[in-house]
Write a protein that holds these residues in place. Structure first.
Motif, PDB file in Angstrom:
ATOM      1  N   ASN A   1       0.758  -1.219  -0.081  1.00 31.23           N
ATOM      2  CA  ASN A   1       0.058   0.116  -0.085  1.00 31.23           C
ATOM      3  C   ASN A   1       0.861   1.276  -0.103  1.00 31.23           C
ATOM      4  OD1 ASN A   1      -2.853  -1.045   0.277  1.00 31.23           O
ATOM      5  ND2 ASN A   1      -1.932  -2.124   2.065  1.00 31.23           N
TER       6      ASN A   1
ATOM      7  N   ASN B   1      -9.668  -2.339  -2.007  1.00 31.61           N
ATOM      8  CA  ASN B   1      -9.628  -0.686  -2.665  1.00 31.61           C
ATOM      9  C   ASN B   1     -10.264  -0.880  -4.044  1.00 31.61           C
ATOM     10  OD1 ASN B   1      -8.699   1.609  -3.693  1.00 31.61           O
ATOM     11  ND2 ASN B   1      -6.461   1.436  -3.158  1.00 31.61           N
ATOM     12  N   GLU B   2     -11.446  -0.232  -3.833  1.00 31.37           N
ATOM     13  CA  GLU B   2     -12.315  -0.140  -4.951  1.00 31.37           C
ATOM     14  C   GLU B   2     -11.924   0.790  -6.080  1.00 31.37           C
ATOM     15  OE1 GLU B   2     -16.254   0.595  -3.955  1.00 31.37           O
ATOM     16  OE2 GLU B   2     -16.454  -1.383  -2.866  1.00 31.37           O
ATOM     17  N   THR B   3     -11.002   1.744  -5.891  1.00 31.08           N
ATOM     18  CA  THR B   3     -10.214   2.560  -6.783  1.00 31.08           C
ATOM     19  C   THR B   3      -9.314   1.912  -7.788  1.00 31.08           C
ATOM     20  OG1 THR B   3      -8.477   3.399  -5.528  1.00 31.08           O
ATOM     21  CG2 THR B   3     -10.424   4.539  -5.275  1.00 31.08           C
TER      22      THR B   3
END
Length: 285
Positions: A186, A226-228
């Motif tokens: 991350n 993480n939907e992005t």
């Protein structure tokens, strides 16, 4: 003064990321200290400077690129040409890059990166035209280079992420484990880390190394939170389908792979659609 320029570049770097001074400041470096530094009125100690970068989740290499106004344009220009050429399967374009880097290395043999760039371009030629073999000596050179570098950065990830097809599974898995150990999933370069690990997972599946493949599927699973990461998540969905197919659940696997391809079709990504359909024909049907 250099300090004033450094402060201005720090301000540019911070504001481009939409980060406020309050978000950077803490008990170790105050808002007023940062503000004076950005205005060129005072300097920051090395400790405070690195602490401020850490608070912005940034690496020194990223900041120095801004300080030098991206003067490493030769490397950036080379890298920026790779993706569009790959989408077009433009072997002529990659050969041009190969010849250019070979000539640069002949003129500047002390700059080993020219030679590495040449090998990288050759890798893309072989990926686009499977009748062209990738020289074993190139793979040996890349392996020697990677395991003599003390700390991998973006460039090393790019090498692995684009030459993975020419590594045997033990070497590839060793590379993947080193990435997992040395890079934050991350951190600042998370997207490149994700893509590199996705490539390794894909290769393991293609070679029916299903046990090793499961390691990368588990490592990559938190990415789905993480939907992005739309592009990465869609690749994960495709590879999950390929995994189901390889493990015997062919109907579910084919459904998941076609779902991922459908998304690329909706977005008008013709090259992606073509490449993934070829992938299904080659490895699943």
């Amino acid at each position: 003064m250099y300090e004033e320029n450094l402060g201005k570049k720090f301000h540019e770097f911070r504001t481009n990321r939409n980060i406020s001074l309050k978000q950077v400041a803490d008990e170790s470096v105050s808002v007023s200290q940062l503000s004076r530094f950005e205005r060129g009125e005072s300097d920051l100690s090395v400790t405070k400077f690195f602490h401020a970068l850490e608070n912005m989740k940034a690496e020194i290499s990223e900041f120095m690129a801004v300080v030098k106004d991206y003067e490493q344009t030769e490397t950036i220009r080379f890298m920026s040409q790779l993706v569009p050429l790959e989408y077009k399967r433009d072997t002529v374009g990659f050969q041009r890059l190969f010849d250019e880097q070979k000539e640069n290395f002949a003129k500047n043999p002390s700059v080993y990166q020219y030679h590495l760039n040449m090998i990288l371009a050759q890798g893309f030629i072989c990926k686009c035209d499977e009748t062209v073999p990738f020289p074993k000596e190139y793979m040996d050179e890349i392996s020697d280079y990677l395991f003599t570098v003390e700390k991998w950065q973006i460039y090393e990830l790019i090498l692995i992420g684009n030459l993975y097809l020419f590594m045997d599974i033990p070497l590839l898995h060793r590379m993947g484990q080193e990435i997992v150990k040395n890079f934050s999933l991350n951190g600042a370069n998370k997207n490149l880390v994700w893509i590199t690990l996705l490539n390794i997972w894909e290769t393991c599946l293609h070679r029916n190394e299903l046990v090793v493949a499961e390691y990368y599927q588990e490592v990559l699973l938190p990415m789905l939170a993480n939907e992005t990461l739309l592009y990465e998540r869609n690749i994960y969905h495709f590879l999950q389908g390929l995994s189901h197919y390889k493990h015997g659940d062919k109907a579910l696997g084919m459904e998941e792979m076609n779902q991922s391809i459908q998304i690329y079709e909706w977005l008008g990504c013709k090259n992606m659609v073509e490449n993934y359909r070829k992938d299904i024909v080659k490895h699943a049907l």
